[in-house]
Design a protein around this motif. Sequence first.
Motif, mmCIF file in Angstrom:
data_model
loop_
_atom_site.group_PDB
_atom_site.id
_atom_site.type_symbol
_atom_site.label_atom_id
_atom_site.label_comp_id
_atom_site.label_asym_id
_atom_site.label_seq_id
_atom_site.Cartn_x
_atom_site.Cartn_y
_atom_site.Cartn_z
ATOM 1 N N ALA A 150 -12.890 -0.103 13.424
ATOM 2 C CA ALA A 150 -14.086 -0.891 13.738
ATOM 3 C C ALA A 150 -13.804 -1.848 14.884
ATOM 4 O O ALA A 150 -14.645 -2.027 15.785
ATOM 5 C CB ALA A 150 -14.538 -1.663 12.494
ATOM 6 N N GLU A 151 -12.641 -2.460 14.862
ATOM 7 C CA GLU A 151 -12.279 -3.374 15.953
ATOM 8 C C GLU A 151 -12.260 -2.641 17.296
ATOM 9 O O GLU A 151 -12.825 -3.100 18.289
ATOM 10 C CB GLU A 151 -10.905 -4.000 15.707
ATOM 11 N N GLY A 152 -11.608 -1.482 17.327
ATOM 12 C CA GLY A 152 -11.533 -0.722 18.576
ATOM 13 C C GLY A 152 -12.908 -0.311 19.071
ATOM 14 O O GLY A 152 -13.205 -0.388 20.269
ATOM 15 N N ALA A 153 -13.756 0.118 18.154
ATOM 16 C CA ALA A 153 -15.108 0.528 18.533
ATOM 17 C C ALA A 153 -15.911 -0.653 19.057
ATOM 18 O O ALA A 153 -16.688 -0.521 20.014
ATOM 19 C CB ALA A 153 -15.818 1.161 17.340
ATOM 20 N N ALA A 154 -15.737 -1.813 18.446
ATOM 21 C CA ALA A 154 -16.452 -3.010 18.903
ATOM 22 C C ALA A 154 -16.029 -3.385 20.313
ATOM 23 O O ALA A 154 -16.871 -3.730 21.160
ATOM 24 C CB ALA A 154 -16.188 -4.172 17.943
ATOM 25 N N ARG A 155 -14.745 -3.321 20.580
ATOM 26 C CA ARG A 155 -14.258 -3.657 21.918
ATOM 27 C C ARG A 155 -14.759 -2.657 22.948
ATOM 28 O O ARG A 155 -15.154 -3.033 24.060
ATOM 29 C CB ARG A 155 -12.728 -3.703 21.909
ATOM 30 N N ALA A 156 -14.755 -1.382 22.584
ATOM 31 C CA ALA A 156 -15.251 -0.361 23.509
ATOM 32 C C ALA A 156 -16.735 -0.570 23.794
ATOM 33 O O ALA A 156 -17.186 -0.488 24.942
ATOM 34 C CB ALA A 156 -15.013 1.030 22.916
ATOM 35 N N ALA A 157 -17.501 -0.834 22.745
ATOM 36 C CA ALA A 157 -18.939 -1.033 22.917
ATOM 37 C C ALA A 157 -19.225 -2.265 23.760
ATOM 38 O O ALA A 157 -20.129 -2.257 24.608
ATOM 39 C CB ALA A 157 -19.610 -1.153 21.553
ATOM 40 N N ALA A 158 -18.464 -3.337 23.541
ATOM 41 C CA ALA A 158 -18.662 -4.561 24.331
ATOM 42 C C ALA A 158 -18.399 -4.304 25.809
ATOM 43 O O ALA A 158 -19.089 -4.847 26.685
ATOM 44 C CB ALA A 158 -17.755 -5.675 23.802
ATOM 45 N N GLU A 159 -17.422 -3.480 26.101
ATOM 46 C CA GLU A 159 -17.142 -3.146 27.505
ATOM 47 C C GLU A 159 -18.301 -2.366 28.117
ATOM 48 O O GLU A 159 -18.670 -2.588 29.279
ATOM 49 C CB GLU A 159 -15.845 -2.343 27.594
ATOM 50 N N LEU A 160 -18.894 -1.471 27.352
ATOM 51 C CA LEU A 160 -20.044 -0.719 27.846
ATOM 52 C C LEU A 160 -21.229 -1.649 28.104
ATOM 53 O O LEU A 160 -21.965 -1.475 29.084
ATOM 54 C CB LEU A 160 -20.430 0.372 26.848
ATOM 55 N N ARG A 162 -20.987 -4.800 28.950
ATOM 56 C CA ARG A 162 -20.652 -5.552 30.169
ATOM 57 C C ARG A 162 -20.958 -4.741 31.420
ATOM 58 O O ARG A 162 -21.536 -5.248 32.389
ATOM 59 C CB ARG A 162 -19.165 -5.944 30.153
ATOM 60 N N ILE A 163 -20.594 -3.465 31.398
ATOM 61 C CA ILE A 163 -20.833 -2.603 32.557
ATOM 62 C C ILE A 163 -22.324 -2.469 32.828
ATOM 63 O O ILE A 163 -22.781 -2.552 33.985
ATOM 64 C CB ILE A 163 -20.190 -1.221 32.323
ATOM 65 N N ASN A 164 -23.107 -2.267 31.785
ATOM 66 C CA ASN A 164 -24.553 -2.121 31.958
ATOM 67 C C ASN A 164 -25.208 -3.408 32.430
ATOM 68 O O ASN A 164 -26.154 -3.374 33.222
ATOM 69 C CB ASN A 164 -25.191 -1.648 30.647
ATOM 70 N N VAL A 165 -24.726 -4.534 31.938
ATOM 71 C CA VAL A 165 -25.261 -5.823 32.386
ATOM 72 C C VAL A 165 -25.023 -6.003 33.877
ATOM 73 O O VAL A 165 -25.919 -6.424 34.625
ATOM 74 C CB VAL A 165 -24.634 -6.976 31.577
ATOM 75 N N GLU A 166 -23.823 -5.668 34.331
ATOM 76 C CA GLU A 166 -23.517 -5.773 35.760
ATOM 77 C C GLU A 166 -24.329 -4.773 36.573
ATOM 78 O O GLU A 166 -24.844 -5.100 37.650
ATOM 79 C CB GLU A 166 -22.025 -5.551 35.993
ATOM 80 N N LEU A 167 -24.477 -3.564 36.054
ATOM 81 C CA LEU A 167 -25.217 -2.519 36.760
ATOM 82 C C LEU A 167 -26.674 -2.905 36.958
ATOM 83 O O LEU A 167 -27.239 -2.704 38.042
ATOM 84 C CB LEU A 167 -25.137 -1.210 35.976
ATOM 85 N N GLY A 168 -27.278 -3.466 35.928
ATOM 86 C CA GLY A 168 -28.703 -3.781 36.000
ATOM 87 C C GLY A 168 -29.016 -5.205 36.365
ATOM 88 O O GLY A 168 -30.200 -5.573 36.442
ATOM 89 N N GLY A 169 -27.992 -6.022 36.591
ATOM 90 C CA GLY A 169 -28.238 -7.427 36.871
ATOM 91 C C GLY A 169 -28.957 -8.104 35.718
ATOM 92 O O GLY A 169 -29.855 -8.926 35.923
ATOM 93 N N LEU A 170 -28.558 -7.772 34.509
ATOM 94 C CA LEU A 170 -29.237 -8.274 33.311
ATOM 95 C C LEU A 170 -28.736 -9.656 32.926
ATOM 96 O O LEU A 170 -27.733 -10.149 33.441
ATOM 97 C CB LEU A 170 -29.014 -7.303 32.148
ATOM 98 N N ASP A 171 -29.435 -10.248 31.976
ATOM 99 C CA ASP A 171 -29.043 -11.541 31.430
ATOM 100 C C ASP A 171 -27.639 -11.440 30.839
ATOM 101 O O ASP A 171 -27.376 -10.584 29.986
ATOM 102 C CB ASP A 171 -30.042 -11.943 30.342
ATOM 103 N N ALA A 172 -26.750 -12.312 31.289
ATOM 104 C CA ALA A 172 -25.359 -12.269 30.834
ATOM 105 C C ALA A 172 -25.241 -12.536 29.345
ATOM 106 O O ALA A 172 -24.212 -12.211 28.731
ATOM 107 C CB ALA A 172 -24.522 -13.277 31.610
ATOM 108 N N GLY A 173 -26.280 -13.103 28.747
ATOM 109 C CA GLY A 173 -26.231 -13.381 27.321
ATOM 110 C C GLY A 173 -26.036 -12.140 26.481
ATOM 111 O O GLY A 173 -25.472 -12.205 25.387
ATOM 112 N N ILE A 174 -26.494 -10.993 26.987
ATOM 113 C CA ILE A 174 -26.310 -9.736 26.258
ATOM 114 C C ILE A 174 -24.825 -9.401 26.157
ATOM 115 O O ILE A 174 -24.318 -9.042 25.092
ATOM 116 C CB ILE A 174 -27.065 -8.586 26.960
ATOM 117 N N ALA A 175 -24.122 -9.556 27.286
ATOM 118 C CA ALA A 175 -22.688 -9.282 27.285
ATOM 119 C C ALA A 175 -21.939 -10.291 26.430
ATOM 120 O O ALA A 175 -20.962 -9.947 25.751
ATOM 121 C CB ALA A 175 -22.153 -9.297 28.720
#
Length: 200
Positions: A150-160, A162-175
Motif C-alpha cells: 500500500a505504501e509503494g502504491a501510494a507513493r507511485a500514485a502521488a508521483e502520477l 504531481r506529473i499531471n498537476v505540472e502538465l495541466g498547470g493545475l492547483d498544487a493543492g491536488i499534489a
Amino acid sequence: MSSPAHPGYAEQTVAEFLAAVAARRSAPSGGAVAALTVAAAAGLVAMAARFSSAVEAKVPAADEADAVRAEATALADRDSLAYGEVLAAFRAPRDDPGRPARIRSAVERAADVPLRIAEAAARVARTGEAIAEGGNPNLAGDVRAGVVLAEGAARAAAELVRINVELGGLDAGIAVAASRAAAAARETAQRVLPMAEERV
C-alpha cells in the motif's frame, strides 16, 4: 484502456493484465498498476483480519479492507479511461478553440484518479496497522506485506498526480493532498515495520 472490447481489468486473468501492461500501448499503465496493487494489499489485510481472534476488531477491519479493494479495482479502469481522455484531448486540432479547456478538464480527471488511489492506499495501510497490532501473529507477514504494498502504491500514485498537476498547470493543492496520503502510508509502514531500514 476500458472500452466495449475491454470490460474491465478485474475480469481479465492475471496473465492477460500483465501482458497488457507490458504491451506497446498507452494503457494499462502506472495508475492502473498502482490501483490493483492497492486492491491486492487490501486483500491481504482483509485475509489477516479474518484470521484474527479479536472478533470486535476483525469484522470492521475486514469489511473496510473489502470496501477499499472494490474501490481500488474500479479505479484501475477509471485511470485508463482518464488517460485515454488526456491523449484524445492533446490530439485535438491545435486551431480548435476548445482544445485548451478540453485538455485542462481531461488532465484534472487524470490527476483526480491517482489522488483517490493514494488515499485508498493510505486507508489500507491504516487498517493493516490495526490488524498488525492485535491480529493473529501467524499472519504478521501477510499484513506487513499488505502495508508495504500500500505504501509503494501510494507513493507511485502521488508521483502520477504531481506529473499531471505540472502538465495541466493545475492547483498544487491536488499534489499536496496526494503527497500527504503517501506520507501517511509511509509513516504507517514505518510503525508496522520498525527499524526496516536497518534490516535492509
